[in-house]
Each structure stands twice: as C-alpha cells, then as structure tokens.
Design a protein around this motif. Structure first.
Motif, PDB file in Angstrom:
ATOM      1  N   GLY A  76       0.804  -1.226   0.000  1.00  0.00           N
ATOM      2  CA  GLY A  76       0.000   0.000   0.000  1.00  0.00           C
ATOM      3  C   GLY A  76       0.830   1.264   0.000  1.00  0.00           C
ATOM      4  N   LEU A  77       2.088   1.163  -0.413  1.00  0.00           N
ATOM      5  CA  LEU A  77       2.974   2.331  -0.441  1.00  0.00           C
ATOM      6  C   LEU A  77       3.167   2.813  -1.880  1.00  0.00           C
ATOM      7  CD1 LEU A  77       5.680   0.963   2.022  1.00  0.00           C
ATOM      8  CD2 LEU A  77       3.812   2.566   2.556  1.00  0.00           C
ATOM      9  N   LYS A  78       3.740   4.020  -2.012  1.00  0.00           N
ATOM     10  CA  LYS A  78       4.019   4.554  -3.336  1.00  0.00           C
ATOM     11  C   LYS A  78       5.113   3.718  -3.990  1.00  0.00           C
ATOM     12  CE  LYS A  78       4.695   8.897  -5.778  1.00  0.00           C
ATOM     13  NZ  LYS A  78       3.374   8.903  -6.413  1.00  0.00           N
ATOM     14  N   PRO A  79       4.873   3.244  -5.227  1.00  0.00           N
ATOM     15  CA  PRO A  79       5.893   2.408  -5.890  1.00  0.00           C
ATOM     16  C   PRO A  79       7.097   3.228  -6.324  1.00  0.00           C
ATOM     17  CG  PRO A  79       4.037   2.822  -7.366  1.00  0.00           C
ATOM     18  CD  PRO A  79       3.667   3.403  -6.035  1.00  0.00           C
ATOM     19  N   LYS A  80       8.226   2.994  -5.672  1.00  0.00           N
ATOM     20  CA  LYS A  80       9.426   3.754  -6.026  1.00  0.00           C
ATOM     21  C   LYS A  80      10.673   2.994  -5.602  1.00  0.00           C
ATOM     22  CE  LYS A  80       9.248   6.615  -1.806  1.00  0.00           C
ATOM     23  NZ  LYS A  80       9.215   7.985  -1.277  1.00  0.00           N
ATOM     24  N   TYR A  81      11.806   3.493  -6.090  1.00  0.00           N
ATOM     25  CA  TYR A  81      13.100   2.924  -5.727  1.00  0.00           C
ATOM     26  C   TYR A  81      13.308   3.099  -4.224  1.00  0.00           C
ATOM     27  CZ  TYR A  81      18.175   2.423  -5.429  1.00  0.00           C
ATOM     28  OH  TYR A  81      19.448   2.027  -5.072  1.00  0.00           O
ATOM     29  N   ASN A  82      13.836   2.052  -3.561  1.00  0.00           N
ATOM     30  CA  ASN A  82      13.914   2.093  -2.092  1.00  0.00           C
ATOM     31  C   ASN A  82      15.223   2.631  -1.515  1.00  0.00           C
ATOM     32  OD1 ASN A  82      15.755   0.021  -2.380  1.00  0.00           O
ATOM     33  ND2 ASN A  82      14.424  -1.587  -1.525  1.00  0.00           N
ATOM     34  N   GLY A  83      16.121   3.115  -2.375  1.00  0.00           N
ATOM     35  CA  GLY A  83      17.344   3.725  -1.864  1.00  0.00           C
ATOM     36  C   GLY A  83      18.421   2.735  -1.453  1.00  0.00           C
ATOM     37  N   LYS A  84      18.364   1.517  -1.954  1.00  0.00           N
ATOM     38  CA  LYS A  84      19.301   0.457  -1.560  1.00  0.00           C
ATOM     39  C   LYS A  84      20.772   0.884  -1.678  1.00  0.00           C
ATOM     40  CE  LYS A  84      20.799  -4.157  -3.020  1.00  0.00           C
ATOM     41  NZ  LYS A  84      20.581  -5.268  -3.983  1.00  0.00           N
ATOM     42  N   CYS A  85      21.127   1.584  -2.754  1.00  0.00           N
ATOM     43  CA  CYS A  85      22.543   1.923  -2.980  1.00  0.00           C
ATOM     44  C   CYS A  85      22.918   3.305  -2.445  1.00  0.00           C
ATOM     45  CB  CYS A  85      22.872   1.861  -4.470  1.00  0.00           C
ATOM     46  SG  CYS A  85      22.695   0.216  -5.195  1.00  0.00           S
ATOM     47  N   ARG A  86      21.975   3.975  -1.798  1.00  0.00           N
ATOM     48  CA  ARG A  86      22.135   5.392  -1.423  1.00  0.00           C
ATOM     49  C   ARG A  86      23.389   5.633  -0.580  1.00  0.00           C
ATOM     50  NH1 ARG A  86      18.106   9.895  -0.663  1.00  0.00           N
ATOM     51  NH2 ARG A  86      18.951  11.284   0.931  1.00  0.00           N
ATOM     52  N   GLU A  87      23.658   4.750   0.360  1.00  0.00           N
ATOM     53  CA  GLU A  87      24.790   4.978   1.270  1.00  0.00           C
ATOM     54  C   GLU A  87      25.897   3.940   1.090  1.00  0.00           C
ATOM     55  OE1 GLU A  87      24.838   7.705   2.770  1.00  0.00           O
ATOM     56  OE2 GLU A  87      22.723   8.277   2.623  1.00  0.00           O
ATOM     57  N   TRP A 141       5.046  20.251  -2.799  1.00  0.00           N
ATOM     58  CA  TRP A 141       5.234  18.854  -3.165  1.00  0.00           C
ATOM     59  C   TRP A 141       6.053  18.177  -2.068  1.00  0.00           C
ATOM     60  CZ3 TRP A 141       3.353  17.601  -8.152  1.00  0.00           C
ATOM     61  CH2 TRP A 141       3.482  16.269  -8.516  1.00  0.00           C
ATOM     62  N   ASP A 142       5.491  17.169  -1.442  1.00  0.00           N
ATOM     63  CA  ASP A 142       6.189  16.437  -0.383  1.00  0.00           C
ATOM     64  C   ASP A 142       7.276  15.571  -1.030  1.00  0.00           C
ATOM     65  OD1 ASP A 142       6.981  14.665   1.703  1.00  0.00           O
ATOM     66  OD2 ASP A 142       5.074  15.058   2.718  1.00  0.00           O
ATOM     67  N   VAL A 143       8.513  15.701  -0.556  1.00  0.00           N
ATOM     68  CA  VAL A 143       9.614  14.948  -1.176  1.00  0.00           C
ATOM     69  C   VAL A 143       9.437  13.445  -0.998  1.00  0.00           C
ATOM     70  CG1 VAL A 143      11.303  16.809  -0.978  1.00  0.00           C
ATOM     71  CG2 VAL A 143      11.067  15.167   0.898  1.00  0.00           C
ATOM     72  N   GLN A 144       8.633  13.026  -0.022  1.00  0.00           N
ATOM     73  CA  GLN A 144       8.415  11.594   0.173  1.00  0.00           C
ATOM     74  C   GLN A 144       7.608  10.978  -0.981  1.00  0.00           C
ATOM     75  OE1 GLN A 144       6.867  10.922   4.124  1.00  0.00           O
ATOM     76  NE2 GLN A 144       8.776  11.539   5.103  1.00  0.00           N
ATOM     77  N   GLU A 145       7.036  11.841  -1.826  1.00  0.00           N
ATOM     78  CA  GLU A 145       6.349  11.363  -3.033  1.00  0.00           C
ATOM     79  C   GLU A 145       7.359  10.993  -4.125  1.00  0.00           C
ATOM     80  OE1 GLU A 145       2.797  11.196  -3.705  1.00  0.00           O
ATOM     81  OE2 GLU A 145       2.922  11.198  -1.517  1.00  0.00           O
ATOM     82  N   VAL A 200      23.540   6.744 -12.322  1.00  0.00           N
ATOM     83  CA  VAL A 200      23.722   7.727 -11.250  1.00  0.00           C
ATOM     84  C   VAL A 200      22.346   8.234 -10.849  1.00  0.00           C
ATOM     85  CG1 VAL A 200      24.688   9.971 -10.603  1.00  0.00           C
ATOM     86  CG2 VAL A 200      26.006   8.413 -12.071  1.00  0.00           C
ATOM     87  N   ARG A 201      22.092   8.206  -9.537  1.00  0.00           N
ATOM     88  CA  ARG A 201      20.815   8.682  -9.000  1.00  0.00           C
ATOM     89  C   ARG A 201      21.011   9.966  -8.195  1.00  0.00           C
ATOM     90  NH1 ARG A 201      16.486   5.231  -9.163  1.00  0.00           N
ATOM     91  NH2 ARG A 201      16.968   3.125  -9.957  1.00  0.00           N
ATOM     92  N   PHE A 202      20.015  10.834  -8.264  1.00  0.00           N
ATOM     93  CA  PHE A 202      20.016  12.061  -7.471  1.00  0.00           C
ATOM     94  C   PHE A 202      19.607  11.707  -6.049  1.00  0.00           C
ATOM     95  CE2 PHE A 202      17.986  15.863  -5.697  1.00  0.00           C
ATOM     96  CZ  PHE A 202      18.964  16.811  -5.950  1.00  0.00           C
ATOM     97  N   LYS A 203      20.292  12.279  -5.089  1.00  0.00           N
ATOM     98  CA  LYS A 203      19.987  11.994  -3.684  1.00  0.00           C
ATOM     99  C   LYS A 203      18.893  12.962  -3.214  1.00  0.00           C
ATOM    100  CE  LYS A 203      23.342  10.507  -0.979  1.00  0.00           C
ATOM    101  NZ  LYS A 203      24.512  10.472  -0.048  1.00  0.00           N
ATOM    102  N   THR A 204      17.659  12.526  -3.332  1.00  0.00           N
ATOM    103  CA  THR A 204      16.511  13.351  -2.938  1.00  0.00           C
ATOM    104  C   THR A 204      16.451  13.465  -1.418  1.00  0.00           C
ATOM    105  OG1 THR A 204      15.287  12.582  -4.879  1.00  0.00           O
ATOM    106  CG2 THR A 204      13.988  13.541  -3.093  1.00  0.00           C
ATOM    107  N   PRO A 205      16.219  14.673  -0.870  1.00  0.00           N
ATOM    108  CA  PRO A 205      16.064  14.807   0.575  1.00  0.00           C
ATOM    109  C   PRO A 205      14.991  13.846   1.104  1.00  0.00           C
ATOM    110  CG  PRO A 205      16.171  16.962  -0.451  1.00  0.00           C
ATOM    111  CD  PRO A 205      16.099  15.958  -1.559  1.00  0.00           C
ATOM    112  N   LEU A 206      15.187  13.340   2.298  1.00  0.00           N
ATOM    113  CA  LEU A 206      14.255  12.354   2.856  1.00  0.00           C
ATOM    114  C   LEU A 206      13.015  12.993   3.451  1.00  0.00           C
ATOM    115  CD1 LEU A 206      16.870   9.986   4.525  1.00  0.00           C
ATOM    116  CD2 LEU A 206      15.701   9.682   2.338  1.00  0.00           C
ATOM    117  N   THR A 207      13.120  14.251   3.830  1.00  0.00           N
ATOM    118  CA  THR A 207      11.962  14.944   4.416  1.00  0.00           C
ATOM    119  C   THR A 207      11.863  16.359   3.846  1.00  0.00           C
ATOM    120  OG1 THR A 207      13.293  15.767   6.268  1.00  0.00           O
ATOM    121  CG2 THR A 207      12.114  13.668   6.589  1.00  0.00           C
ATOM    122  N   GLY A 208      10.688  16.948   4.019  1.00  0.00           N
ATOM    123  CA  GLY A 208      10.495  18.331   3.598  1.00  0.00           C
ATOM    124  C   GLY A 208       9.561  18.444   2.396  1.00  0.00           C
ATOM    125  N   LYS A 209       9.383  19.663   1.946  1.00  0.00           N
ATOM    126  CA  LYS A 209       8.519  19.939   0.790  1.00  0.00           C
ATOM    127  C   LYS A 209       9.257  20.806  -0.219  1.00  0.00           C
ATOM    128  CE  LYS A 209       4.137  19.880   3.387  1.00  0.00           C
ATOM    129  NZ  LYS A 209       3.549  18.708   2.759  1.00  0.00           N
TER     130      LYS A 209
END
Length: 464
Positions: free
Chosen positions: A117-128, A161-165, A139-148
């Motif tokens: 029931g979540l938004k279908p998106k990449y889960n950040g596996k390689c982020r760190e 726009w909520d960045v969690q989207e 190469v992926r852009f590192k989107t902030p985890l919180t904020g608008k």
C-alpha cells in the motif's frame, strides 16, 4: 534589471503540434514584450526516435508562424559533456550516487511497495553504499528524505510537493548519457532562462528540477504551467480530433496570423477581445491573462478567425498563397495578376484558402476542360434558354468595354427588351460560365474571366 529569457524546447520525435505551438507563442510574446530573449532548444536526447526531418519540420513551422528565435537552435545531443560535468559535480558534493540495481530489481522494489500500500518507487538500496562507476551502473540524485518543494506557479499559484512522493531518480543512464531532468536544468541555467512557461503535463517534473537547481546552486527561474488543450469531447486533444500538426493547417489553407490569433486565446484572455494582430498581441499579452482552466479547440472558431483575416488580408499576398495551394494540388499555374483579380470575389465568404482554391477552380480551366454539372445543365440550359444565351453572347462580344457595369447594363437592357426576370437567366448564365450553380456575383465573375474566356464558355454551353 535582469533580462527576461524564455525558451521553447521541442523534441524532434514528431511534428510541431498545436499545444507546442501555443507554448512557443506564449514564450515568444513574453520575451518580445519585455525586450528579452527567446531561445529555441531541440531536446533530442532520445536519439532512437529523434530525426533531422522532424527537426527541420519544427523549425519550418516556427518560421511559418513568425516565431523567430534570438538564439539557437541548440541541440541537447551535442551537449552531453556539459551535462556530465554537472553530474560529476553532484557526485563530488554528495548530491548524487552510483547505483548498481538492475531494472528488474527496481521493478521488484516497486511491486513490493505496491503490495504494502505504499508509493511504488526505488527504495534507496545503494544510497549509502559509496559505490563507484562500473558496468551497468546509473547515477541517482539523492533526494532529501523529508520536507517539501514549494514554488509559486505563475499561473496556478503556490504549489507544494512532499519529497516523500519522490524517489532517488536517475540523472545519468548506464551508457553515460544524462536523463531529461538533468539536461533541462543545466540548459536552462547555462542559457540564463528566467521564465519556464510550459504545458501542465510538465508540472510533475518541476519539483525534481527545483531540487537539482538547488543542489547545483543555480538561481531558480519562475515556473508557469499552462493547462492543456482539449478536443470538442473535452478529452486531451489528439489525432482523432483532426489535424494536430501546425503545418497541416498551412496545407489546409489557414493563415499564420489567424493561427496566432486563435492559439493565443486558448488559455489567455484580454477582456472581451477575440481577434488580435501580431502587433496587438505584443502590446496586450500578459502572463496575468493566462487562465487556470483547460481550453477546448473549436474548429468553427478557428474557421471564423481565419475568415476574418482572409477578409481583411492584403490581396497580392493572399493571391500568392492561393497560387501556392493551386500549384501544389492541381496542374494549373495561374498568373499572379489573374489570382489578384479572383481573390476579392472570395474574400467575403471563404473560410480557408483551400476552400477558396476549390471554389475558384472553374476560373482555371479553359472551355474545353471545364467540367459541367450534368443535372444543372439539364435543368437550366433548356432549348429556349440557349437561344437567349446565344443573343447575349453576341451582344457581349460587341461591348466596347467588358467590365461589371457594361455587362450589367447590357443584361438589364436585354431583360427589359424581352420581359424576362433576372432570375430566369441568372442560373443558366452561371452554369454556362462556371459549370455549376454556385459562384460569386455573375458580372464580377465574367469581368474577371474576361471577354474571351466568357464567350468561349457561352459557346461551349450551347453545344452541351
């Protein structure tokens, strides 16, 4: 004061369509009105679908509409090294990272999110993971985890726009080419674009692009998203609604000034005004006049607009355009002065130049090739009427001058002499000289045909 800079960035994967032309027009007008710059950029990063033919067609359409650009065309396909230099900068500053996940793994992440029931998106596996370059890595852009992401849309007002989207979206493919989101930000920033006015189908791209602007330290332009154009059935305009390519309207006999006047009203208003010359648009256009609601493309309204510009148009120019249509669709090659005599007969009534060409086709034939409507011949060219036409032909031949007044006076004298009503001879004469029952005024038509052509047609009609 900062110079206003706008741009129009079509993709050469198809012809310039109505929606794109309207977007180009809004950007052109705003730049011109403010003494700014209007840039044409060809976004041809999709090399598999982009063609030189489409690029040429887009530029031809821009020139036809009179939307002349100050800089360009620039081609994204030639700017790959520039985009990659900025991707590398983001990698250096921690704003982006390498990702080794395969497309299949990413799709599995999305399916898992959907199932929960979540938004279908990449889960950040390689982020760190601190990965470096390697085969198959994007190469992926590192989107902030919180904020608008918040921006004040020129047309729609404040949008948040909520960045969690969003997920950590790809900015460089595994083959080393930059993704659209990255390329467009770099281009707009490097080209000094101050106002991004585009269709609202791009609104979802704006938050991602703003994040890239901020990560690279670029100043943000103002964004404005214009509502879409709908067909008469209130669905997104497409080929099922008729022509969508701008140059198809040229071929159909529409004038560029009519297209501009009509297109600008699809999403912009100025009081109750409906018709605008280019100069009037440059005076009156404003971003404040852009509306928030979708517009409906109405062929009847376009025809009305086009008929106005035909009615008020310059005769030599219209004659030249009419000649182009005639030469491209028929074997005839009429002289310019002949066309200039024909055009005023149709200016009050023609909706398009193609319609004018079709209705004026009888002017182009000689008596031997003129097609006659058999039913009209049978109905109107009776034996009794033919006798009258023969007499009139001999009198026309003897006229000192073959002009509207002389012809009208001759006909009036003959009617008085015979006691006939004009309507008894009007349609027979029309059938004799045009082959049909529809034409402009009889005497105007005969004057334009001239004595020789008119008499040849009378003689031909008498043999039918």
């Amino acid at each position: 004061m900062t110079q206003i800079v706008t741009r129009f960035p079509p993709s050469p994967t198809g012809y310039l369509h109505i929606g794109g032309a309207r977007t180009a027009l809004f950007n052109y007008l705003y730049a011109r009105q403010n003494g700014g710059k209007f840039i044409l950029r060809i976004e041809d990063t999709d090399q598999a679908r982009s063609t030189q033919e489409m690029t040429d067609a887009i530029i031809d359409a821009m020139h036809w509409l009179g939307l002349d650009f100050d800089e360009g065309p620039f081609f994204q396909s030639e700017r790959g090294d520039i985009y990659n230099s900025y991707v590398d900068k983001l990698l250096e500053t921690g704003g982006a990272y390498y990702c080794s996940c395969t497309p299949e793994e990413v799709e599995e992440m999305r399916e898992t999110a959907r199932a929960n029931g979540l938004k279908p998106k990449y889960n950040g596996k390689c982020r760190e993971m601190g990965l470096g370059p390697g085969p198959g890595r994007v190469v992926r852009f590192k989107t902030p985890l919180t904020g608008k992401v918040v921006f004040d849309d020129i047309i729609k007002g404040p949008i948040a726009w909520d960045v969690q989207e969003m997920d950590d979206f790809v900015i460089r493919r595994a083959d080393g080419s930059a993704i659209y989101q990255m390329a467009v930000v770099v281009d707009d920033a490097e080209m000094g674009v101050t106002h991004v006015i585009r269709g609202d189908d791009h609104q979802n791209n704006t938050p991602k692009q703003i994040l890239i602007y901020q990560a690279l330290g670029f100043p943000l332009p103002k964004f404005g998203h214009v509502p879409m154009i709908l067909g008469p059935d209130k669905k997104k305009m497409s080929k099922r609604h008729g022509a969508t390519s701008v140059m198809m309207y040229k071929d159909m006999g529409y004038l560029p000034e009519a297209m501009l006047s009509y297109l600008v009203r699809l999403g912009w208003s100025h009081g109750d005004d409906e018709l605008f010359t280019r100069d009037e648009l440059l005076q009156k256009f404003s971003l404040e006049g852009l509306g928030k609601s979708a517009s409906v493309f109405d062929m009847d309204k376009l025809n009305w607009t086009n008929s106005h510009f035909i009615k008020t148009g310059d005769v030599p120019r219209l004659a030249g355009l009419l000649g182009e249509i005639i030469r491209s669709t028929t074997p005839f090659d009429p002289a310019q002065d002949y066309l200039e005599a024909i055009v005023p007969l149709y200016q009050p009534r023609a909706k398009t130049l193609k319609e004018m060409a079709e209705q004026a086709a009888f002017f182009l034939h000689d008596a031997g090739t003129l097609p006659y409507d058999g039913a009209a011949v049978a109905k109107f060219l009776t034996p009794e009427i033919r006798e009258h036409l023969a007499v009139m032909a001999s009198r026309m031949e003897a006229l000192p001058a073959f002009d509207h007044k002389s012809l009208e006076d001759m006909a009036a004298a003959y009617l008085e002499e015979t006691g006939l009503k004009f309507k008894a001879l009007a349609q027979p004469i029309r059938v004799a000289i045009t082959g049909t029952t529809m034409s402009p005024g009889l005497f105007e038509t005969m004057e334009v045909l001239g004595r020789e052509r008119t008499l040849e047609r009378f003689r031909k009609a008498l043999t039918l």
